[in-house]
Scaffold this active site. Structure first.
Site: not given
Ligand code: IMP
Length: 438
Positions: A20, A23, A47-48, A228
């Protein structure tokens, strides 16, 4: 001897914090100059957001270059939820944008049982849960590593899909039963649903790796859109509270099938403060009214899940670490406008743990959760007019803001390429004198 001419054609953009970092906006900026935009990791956990003339586009799977009408690639390293992807294609079509999309036949596919397992696994993990987005990302990568995943090449071939689902269904049913859950769909439903997605996406699916490498050899400008953030990387992030794949710059190579010798530049994105969704230690977390101020002003709520993000002061040990493991050549600092209006701002320059000073981020959650930040306090700056600042250039910005930016360069030993001072496409100022993607 003839002078060598180096062409800068492959640029990777990565998040250097906890995700976040903004990006969408920065990828959109560079996409304007690129020929091809490639997603290489993650799935619809990302989420971009891109804002153009006040209109907001939120992408989860589609590379952000879609708004610029560029050639788009979803590489083999991405996990694809075809339902989500088709919805994103339809949404873009409503805005008269037909994405020029190619998807790797090697990309793995998210099925409903992955989402069910994501939820169930989190429940049973207790203290070890990551607070996932529950989109099935982790279980899909688990299947990939376990070698019983289905890929895009399987869903575009109904016979293959049927054969593999027939084979796997019992195994998946058993897995879900272990957690006390049950399948709420039949084998036949699953086959029909995914064969329909496959039929719709078939024309986009192929050996994208071949055409991508050919384009690079021809000198096309390729932008690799990271997802991420470094602190969520499966190897280099805070295990086990990160995501389930590699998200650092090196993953652009494995997730798109491009050799490391092809990558010219790595741009690391960093927000002017930090934020985090999900579990895990965040040493500079602000649990007071300043945190509330930043969350509200910065609209710090997840694009994918809507969850309020935890926020904190800029964490330099984490940022320096990100510069190292990604090989970041340039930084892009976002959301400097959000920090405006505070009397004082702080940068965490090191941690203390057991009365010792630590300048680097420790490797485990256990250690990081015991780290106390050491702060450098700086003067804050007043709100400013972003439009005027863009017109009048970097030097017209408040002196205190520029001092803050200089401090980041000094502490990270990395130059700043651009700063972002608002969500809109035009609210960007290039600080560097050299150019990426000329
Ligand atoms: P997952 O990727 O859904 O398995 O989540 C694993 C961890 O990564 C969690 O703490 C999510 O909140 C975090 N996470 C996954 N994708 C994002 C992103 O695009 N931005 C911020 N945090 C993320």
């Amino acid at each position: 001897m003839l002078a060598e001419v180096l062409l800068m054609t492959c640029v990777v953009i990565v998040g250097s914090q906890w995700g976040d970092e903004g990006k969408g906006k920065v990828v959109d900026y560079f996409a304007g100059k690129a020929d091809i935009v490639v997603r290489f990791s993650g799935g619809n956990n990302a989420g971009h957001t891109v804002v153009v003339k006040g209109k907001k586009y939120a992408f989860h799977l589609m590379p952000c270059g879609a708004v610029r009408g560029k050639q788009l690639i979803i590489g083999n390293g991405v996990v694809v939820d075809p339902k989500v992807l088709l919805e994103e294609i339809e949404l873009l079509k409503k805005d008269d944008i037909t994405p020029k999309l190619s998807i790797s036949e090697r990309a793995h596919v998210i099925f409903p049982y992955h989402r069910t397992l994501d939820e169930a696994e989190e429940q049973f993990k207790g203290k070890m849960k990551a607070g996932t987005t529950k989109r099935g990302i982790g279980p899909c990568y688990e299947d990939k590593a376990g070698r019983f995943g289905l890929r895009m090449c399987d869903i575009v071939n109904k016979e293959m899909l049927k054969e593999k689902i027939e084979h796997l269904f019992k195994l998946k049913e058993k897995q879900i039963q272990v957690y006390g859950g049950k399948f709420d769909f039949t084998k036949e439903q699953l086959i029909e649903e995914y064969a329909a997605y496959g039929a719709k996406l078939k024309s986009c699916v192929g050996d994208v790796n071949l055409s991508l490498n050919k384009a690079i050899d021809e000198g096309k400008k390729v932008l690799f859109e990271g997802t991420q953030g470094t602190m969520l990387d499966i190897d280099h992030g805070m295990y086990p509270v990160g995501t389930s794949c590699n998200v650092i710059a090196g993953a652009a190579c494995t997730g798109a099938g491009v050799g490391p010798t092809k990558i010219d530049t790595v741009v690391g994105l960093a927000k002017a403060y930090v934020s985090r969704v999900g579990e895990g230690p965040l040493p500079t977390e602000l649990l007071d009214e300043t945190g509330e101020y930043l969350r509200k002003k910065g609209a710090e709520f997840g694009v994918t899940t809507g969850r309020p993000r935890r926020v904190g002061w800029l964490d330099m040990p984490a940022l320096k670490y990100a510069c190292r493991v990604n090989g970041i050549n340039w930084l892009a600092i976002t959301k400097l406008d959000v920090l405006a209006g505070l009397e004082k701002v702080k940068i965490c320059t090191a941690y203390t743990i057991d009365k010792k000073v630590l300048e680097d981020i420790p490797p485990s959650c256990e250690l990081l959760s015991r780290c106390k930040p050491v702060y450098k306090e700086m003067k804050g700056w007043n709100d400013f007019n972003a439009e005027e600042a863009v017109k009048n250039g970097y030097e017209s910005l408040p002196q205190e803001l520029r001092a803050y930016v200089s401090e980041i360069t000094k502490l990270s030993n990395t130059p700043i390429y651009l700063i972002s001072i608002g969500p809109g496409r035009e609210e960007t100022i290039i600080v560097a004198s050299s150019h990426i993607f000329v």
